[in-house]
Design a protein around this motif. Sequence first.
Motif, short mmCIF file in Angstrom:
data_model
loop_
_atom_site.label_atom_id
_atom_site.label_comp_id
_atom_site.label_asym_id
_atom_site.label_seq_id
_atom_site.Cartn_x
_atom_site.Cartn_y
_atom_site.Cartn_z
N LEU A 92 8.73 99.08 38.78
CA LEU A 92 9.87 98.29 39.25
C LEU A 92 11.05 98.55 38.32
N PRO A 93 12.26 98.38 38.82
CA PRO A 93 13.43 98.55 37.94
C PRO A 93 13.35 97.66 36.71
N ASP A 94 13.93 98.11 35.62
CA ASP A 94 13.91 97.35 34.37
C ASP A 94 14.57 95.98 34.50
N SER A 95 15.40 95.83 35.51
CA SER A 95 16.08 94.54 35.71
C SER A 95 15.13 93.45 36.21
N ILE A 96 13.92 93.83 36.60
CA ILE A 96 12.93 92.87 37.09
C ILE A 96 11.86 92.68 36.03
N THR A 97 11.67 91.45 35.62
CA THR A 97 10.69 91.12 34.59
C THR A 97 9.35 90.78 35.24
N VAL A 98 8.30 91.40 34.75
CA VAL A 98 6.95 91.11 35.25
C VAL A 98 6.19 90.41 34.12
N ILE A 99 5.61 89.25 34.46
CA ILE A 99 4.95 88.39 33.48
C ILE A 99 3.53 88.09 33.97
N GLU A 100 2.59 88.05 33.04
CA GLU A 100 1.23 87.61 33.34
C GLU A 100 0.99 86.29 32.62
N LEU A 101 0.47 85.29 33.35
CA LEU A 101 0.19 83.98 32.75
C LEU A 101 -1.19 83.49 33.19
N PRO A 102 -1.85 82.69 32.34
CA PRO A 102 -3.18 82.20 32.69
C PRO A 102 -3.18 81.03 33.68
N GLY A 103 -2.05 80.40 33.94
CA GLY A 103 -1.99 79.33 34.93
C GLY A 103 -1.72 77.96 34.37
N GLU A 104 -1.44 77.86 33.11
CA GLU A 104 -1.10 76.57 32.51
C GLU A 104 0.29 76.15 33.00
N GLY A 105 0.39 74.94 33.54
CA GLY A 105 1.60 74.48 34.18
C GLY A 105 2.85 74.53 33.31
N THR A 106 2.73 74.10 32.07
CA THR A 106 3.92 74.09 31.22
C THR A 106 4.40 75.52 30.91
N VAL A 151 15.63 88.33 37.95
CA VAL A 151 14.45 88.25 38.81
C VAL A 151 13.19 88.43 37.97
N ALA A 152 12.19 87.59 38.27
CA ALA A 152 10.88 87.72 37.62
C ALA A 152 9.77 87.66 38.66
N ILE A 166 4.14 78.00 32.99
CA ILE A 166 4.79 78.46 34.22
C ILE A 166 6.22 77.92 34.28
N ILE A 167 6.40 76.65 33.96
CA ILE A 167 7.74 76.05 33.98
C ILE A 167 8.66 76.79 33.00
N ASP A 168 8.19 77.01 31.78
CA ASP A 168 9.00 77.71 30.77
C ASP A 168 9.32 79.13 31.19
N ALA A 169 8.34 79.82 31.78
CA ALA A 169 8.55 81.22 32.17
C ALA A 169 9.57 81.35 33.30
N MET A 170 9.60 80.39 34.22
CA MET A 170 10.51 80.48 35.36
C MET A 170 11.95 80.14 34.99
N ALA A 171 12.13 79.27 34.01
CA ALA A 171 13.43 78.66 33.73
C ALA A 171 14.60 79.64 33.60
N PRO A 172 14.46 80.78 32.92
CA PRO A 172 15.65 81.63 32.74
C PRO A 172 16.04 82.47 33.96
N PHE A 173 15.27 82.39 35.03
CA PHE A 173 15.49 83.31 36.15
C PHE A 173 16.14 82.63 37.34
N ASP A 174 16.85 83.44 38.14
CA ASP A 174 17.47 82.95 39.36
C ASP A 174 16.53 83.07 40.55
N ARG A 175 15.64 84.06 40.45
CA ARG A 175 14.68 84.27 41.52
C ARG A 175 13.33 84.56 40.89
N VAL A 176 12.30 83.85 41.38
CA VAL A 176 10.95 84.03 40.86
C VAL A 176 9.99 84.23 42.03
#
Length: 154
Positions: free
Chosen positions: A33-47, A7-8, A49-59
Motif C-alpha cells: 500500500l502507499p506509504d501514506s496509508i498506515t497499517v497497524i496490528e493490534l491484539p483487540g484491547e479496546g483502549t 488513513v489507517a 484501538i481507541i488510541d490507534a484510531m484517534a490520529p486518523f481521518d479514515r480508519v
Amino acid sequence: MNDAGRVAVIGIGNEYRGDDSAGIAVARRLAGLPDSITVIELPGEGTEIIDAMAPFDRVILADASRSGGVPGTVREFDVSRVSLPVRFFNYSTHAFGLAEALEVARALGTLPPEVTVFAIEGQRFDAGDELSLPVVKGVQEVATRIIETLREDT
C-alpha cells in the motif's frame, strides 16, 4: 475520501487463537500500500484501538466475528453513522472489545469521521496459529476489497 486525510488500516486479533487472527492476517496481506496509508496490528484491547484510531481521518478495521454465521462470511459495517452490532464480536477475551471501543470513541468525540469494519466470521477460536480454510478465503476477500477501495479513493 478526504484526499488530505490520514488513513489507517487496523488488523485486530490474537495470532495464537486460530481464526481470531483473521484481522492480523488481513493487515499482513496489505504490503505494497502507499506509504501514506498506515497499517497497524493490534491484539483487540479496546483502549489500544481507541488510541490507534484517534490520529486518523479514515480508519478501516478488520477483525474476526463470531455470530453463528457461515465461517468465512465477510460483513462490512460503516460505523461512522451506526453502532457495530455487539453480537458479532462477543467472543473476545477482553471485557472491552472492538464494539465497545468504537462506542466509547464516539461518546468521547474521538471517533474518526470515516470508520469501516470488515468482520470475517470465524470457525474455531481455540489455541493454534492456523486459520481455517473458510477464514483464509475471507481474509483474502477483505484484503482485496480494502486495496480496491483505497485505490479508488486515492
